[in-house]
Design a protein around this motif. Structure first.
Motif, PDB file in Angstrom:
ATOM      1  N   THR A 163      35.183 -43.381 -18.547  1.00 28.70           N
ATOM      2  CA  THR A 163      33.738 -43.269 -18.384  1.00 28.70           C
ATOM      3  C   THR A 163      33.363 -42.010 -17.607  1.00 28.70           C
ATOM      4  O   THR A 163      32.413 -41.309 -17.961  1.00 28.70           O
ATOM      5  CB  THR A 163      33.186 -44.524 -17.667  1.00 28.70           C
ATOM      6  OG1 THR A 163      33.557 -45.670 -18.418  1.00 28.70           O
ATOM      7  CG2 THR A 163      31.695 -44.484 -17.521  1.00 28.70           C
ATOM      8  N   LYS A 164      34.129 -41.704 -16.562  1.00 24.75           N
ATOM      9  CA  LYS A 164      33.845 -40.508 -15.761  1.00 24.75           C
ATOM     10  C   LYS A 164      33.962 -39.241 -16.600  1.00 24.75           C
ATOM     11  O   LYS A 164      33.142 -38.329 -16.480  1.00 24.75           O
ATOM     12  CB  LYS A 164      34.796 -40.419 -14.565  1.00 24.75           C
ATOM     13  CG  LYS A 164      34.477 -41.369 -13.450  1.00 24.75           C
ATOM     14  CD  LYS A 164      35.469 -41.183 -12.313  1.00 24.75           C
ATOM     15  CE  LYS A 164      35.263 -42.202 -11.229  1.00 24.75           C
ATOM     16  NZ  LYS A 164      36.244 -42.052 -10.146  1.00 24.75           N
TER      17      LYS A 164
ATOM     18  N   LYS B 189      30.921 -38.960 -18.845  1.00 28.08           N
ATOM     19  CA  LYS B 189      29.721 -38.570 -18.086  1.00 28.08           C
ATOM     20  C   LYS B 189      29.778 -37.103 -17.673  1.00 28.08           C
ATOM     21  O   LYS B 189      28.770 -36.407 -17.712  1.00 28.08           O
ATOM     22  CB  LYS B 189      29.573 -39.447 -16.843  1.00 28.08           C
ATOM     23  CG  LYS B 189      29.061 -40.836 -17.146  1.00 28.08           C
ATOM     24  CD  LYS B 189      28.872 -41.626 -15.871  1.00 28.08           C
ATOM     25  CE  LYS B 189      28.361 -43.021 -16.171  1.00 28.08           C
ATOM     26  NZ  LYS B 189      28.204 -43.821 -14.961  1.00 28.08           N
ATOM     27  N   ARG B 190      30.975 -36.658 -17.262  1.00 31.84           N
ATOM     28  CA  ARG B 190      31.142 -35.272 -16.828  1.00 31.84           C
ATOM     29  C   ARG B 190      31.011 -34.297 -17.997  1.00 31.84           C
ATOM     30  O   ARG B 190      30.536 -33.183 -17.840  1.00 31.84           O
ATOM     31  CB  ARG B 190      32.509 -35.119 -16.158  1.00 31.84           C
ATOM     32  CG  ARG B 190      32.767 -33.765 -15.580  1.00 31.84           C
ATOM     33  CD  ARG B 190      34.166 -33.568 -14.979  1.00 31.84           C
ATOM     34  NE  ARG B 190      34.768 -34.741 -14.399  1.00 31.84           N
ATOM     35  CZ  ARG B 190      35.862 -35.330 -14.866  1.00 31.84           C
ATOM     36  NH1 ARG B 190      36.472 -34.861 -15.939  1.00 31.84           N
ATOM     37  NH2 ARG B 190      36.368 -36.388 -14.268  1.00 31.84           N
TER      38      ARG B 190
END
Length: 145
Positions: A100-101, A104-105
């Motif tokens: 997920t990170k 998002k990044r």
């Protein structure tokens, strides 16, 4: 030393040792030990590189485990808890957050993230065309960097 977390390394190494022995039960005894010896050789040479390699190996274990039925995961988790080792379920959650990170990044920072996304895109489970396109772009951008 920067980028080396000794406690994380210990947690992951304990899990990896357990998992390799469990996975290779039918193999000759030297097979699991060979994987651990390779890790320890890298650990002596460069702890930071050993942690990076271990994270990738854990990612492979997590990805391999997605087909396990819930009863098998529960049994493995119970055995891991009994031995004082981080559970497969916890590692699955951690790596899912990592996924997920990255999304998002909007970019991949290291090889561990690259292999995580590569495993996701290669997984046969259903993904939207937008998700597949984003994964392909992130992987391509990282490979081209």
């Amino acid at each position: 030393m920067p980028n080396f977390n000794r406690s994380e390394y210990g947690l992951l190494k304990d899990f990896f040792s357990f998992y390799v022995h469990m996975r290779m039960e039918a193999s000759p005894p030297e097979e699991p030990q060979r994987a651990l010896n390779n890790l320890e050789a890298l650990e002596n040479k460069s702890p930071r590189m050993a942690l990076q390699g271990l994270r990738q190996a854990i990612n492979d274990c997590v990805e391999e485990s997605w087909h396990f039925d819930p009863a098998k995961v529960a049994a493995l988790d119970a055995e891991l808890i009994n031995r004082g080792i981080i559970t497969l379920s916890e590692l699955r959650r951690r790596y899912s957050r990592g996924y997920t990170k990255v999304l998002k990044r909007g970019r991949i920072k290291n090889d561990t993230e690259f292999y995580l996304l590569q495993n996701v895109i290669n997984d046969p489970s259903e993904k939207t065309s937008e998700e597949r396109e984003l994964l392909a772009k992130l992987l391509s951008d990282y490979e081209g960097a």
